[in-house]
Scaffold this motif. Structure first.
Motif, PDB file in Angstrom:
ATOM      1  N   TRP A  73      42.088  36.511  32.790  1.00  0.00           N
ATOM      2  CA  TRP A  73      41.410  37.291  33.838  1.00  0.00           C
ATOM      3  C   TRP A  73      41.364  38.756  33.457  1.00  0.00           C
ATOM      4  O   TRP A  73      42.334  39.324  32.970  1.00  0.00           O
TER       5      TRP A  73
ATOM      6  N   TRP B 226      43.949  45.087  47.196  1.00  0.00           N
ATOM      7  CA  TRP B 226      43.388  44.840  45.871  1.00  0.00           C
ATOM      8  C   TRP B 226      43.253  43.333  45.621  1.00  0.00           C
ATOM      9  O   TRP B 226      42.271  42.869  45.032  1.00  0.00           O
TER      10      TRP B 226
ATOM     11  N   ASN C  85      39.662  41.313  44.853  1.00  0.00           N
ATOM     12  CA  ASN C  85      39.448  40.608  43.590  1.00  0.00           C
ATOM     13  C   ASN C  85      39.591  39.092  43.720  1.00  0.00           C
ATOM     14  O   ASN C  85      39.670  38.395  42.710  1.00  0.00           O
TER      15      ASN C  85
ATOM     16  N   PRO D  19      39.752  42.656  34.976  1.00  0.00           N
ATOM     17  CA  PRO D  19      39.058  43.348  36.072  1.00  0.00           C
ATOM     18  C   PRO D  19      37.686  43.831  35.623  1.00  0.00           C
ATOM     19  O   PRO D  19      37.438  44.012  34.423  1.00  0.00           O
ATOM     20  N   ARG D  20      36.826  44.025  36.576  1.00  0.00           N
ATOM     21  CA  ARG D  20      35.471  44.481  36.265  1.00  0.00           C
ATOM     22  C   ARG D  20      35.392  45.994  36.462  1.00  0.00           C
ATOM     23  O   ARG D  20      35.348  46.487  37.587  1.00  0.00           O
TER      24      ARG D  20
END
Length: 294
Positions: free
Chosen positions: A216, A177, A181, A218-219
């Motif tokens: 930050w 992960w 990212n 996540p998308r």
């Protein structure tokens, strides 16, 4: 279009996040003497109360109340050992028991000895599976440094099971992960949330974590995140075989802590890995950080 396997994986991950929220909630409310109500815990997990009890038992292998009772006793076992100046009655209160008598009775039933006998060294003979004595030996020459750490927000990947296996598995998922990212330059933290000398291996939880940059997000992905509480930590730089990490922790607890004048806070211990270090490497370089009470 998303593959069926991907959809199944996403659903499984979302389910695990919901259940882990419940376990985290229980851990932060163990001191409450009022019962942790099924309805409230079901709401934390976003399940209906009607189904939640069966879902919880299938997930943990225990009924809700048995799980809460075991967690309270396991927490108490750690406090009795690591905070020797704290009275048995105070430990009982911190772990949600209404009286020292009720606590002593429950503790003796679970561990086969009184809280006083446990604190006096009986814990060394406790094994959650076979009841054999612990043969770990602390290492000498400790260079423990104390420092103030800030609060940190991390993404975490949790697995339950024997600490002989779960850290590698959790880090494999976490590192994949991290790479996906582009967070390779972020510090990483490992957190063994249960004491393997007290808690049965099947219920030992390990979190592989990565520090999230400020702001930050996540998308289009749901991730489990939490805060590692800041405060005063005792830190030991360790380099050597991974098998020696457990003995290094025991050295901090058995040699350094009793002579330090400090007690332990109730926050988890933290393994701090620099960005260039692979947490599954052997030998390994890691900083072991033990939270202290003010």
């Amino acid at each position: 279009m998303p593959r069926i396997e991907d959809k199944r994986h996403d659903k499984a991950a979302a389910f695990a996040q919901r259940m882990n929220r419940v376990l985290d909630f229980i851990d932060t409310h163990l001191a409450e003497t009022e019962p942790l109500r099924l309805e409230a815990l079901a709401s934390v997990a976003a399940f209906s109360p009607f189904h939640f009890h069966r879902i919880f038992r299938a997930w943990t292998g225990e009924t809700l109340q048995d799980f809460i009772r075991h967690r309270r006793l396991e927490k108490a076992g750690g406090q009795l050992v690591h905070n020797p100046a704290t009275t048995v009655q105070t430990v009982a209160q911190h772990c949600g028991f209404t009286s020292a008598e009720a606590f002593s009775r429950a503790f003796s039933q679970h561990f086969g000895m009184s809280p006083s006998a446990w604190r006096s060294g009986g814990y060394r003979h406790w094994d959650p599976v076979q009841g054999r004595a612990c043969d770990d030996r602390p290492c000498a020459g400790l260079d423990v440094r104390m420092r103030c750490e800030p609060d940190r927000t991390v993404a975490y990947f949790r697995l339950s099971g024997s600490y002989q296996e779960t850290p590698d598995q959790a880090w494999s998922t976490c590192m994949e992960w991290i790479r996906a990212n582009h967070l390779e330059m972020q510090p990483r933290f490992g957190m063994a949330l249960d004491d393997p000398l007290i808690t049965p291996p099947a219920r030992c939880r390990y979190d592989a974590c990565v520090l999230l940059p400020d702001g930050w997000e996540p998308r289009g992905e749901r991730i489990s995140r939490k805060r590692i509480e800041g405060g005063i930590y005792a830190c030991l730089a360790y380099s050597g075989p991974r098998a020696g990490i457990a003995a290094a922790w025991l050295s901090m607890l058995g040699e350094w802590l009793p002579n330090s004048g400090h007690g332990l806070s109730e926050e988890p211990f933290v393994e701090h890995y620099a960005p260039h270090v692979t947490p599954t490497g052997d030998p390994i370089s890691v900083e072991l950080c033990m939270p202290l009470s003010e």
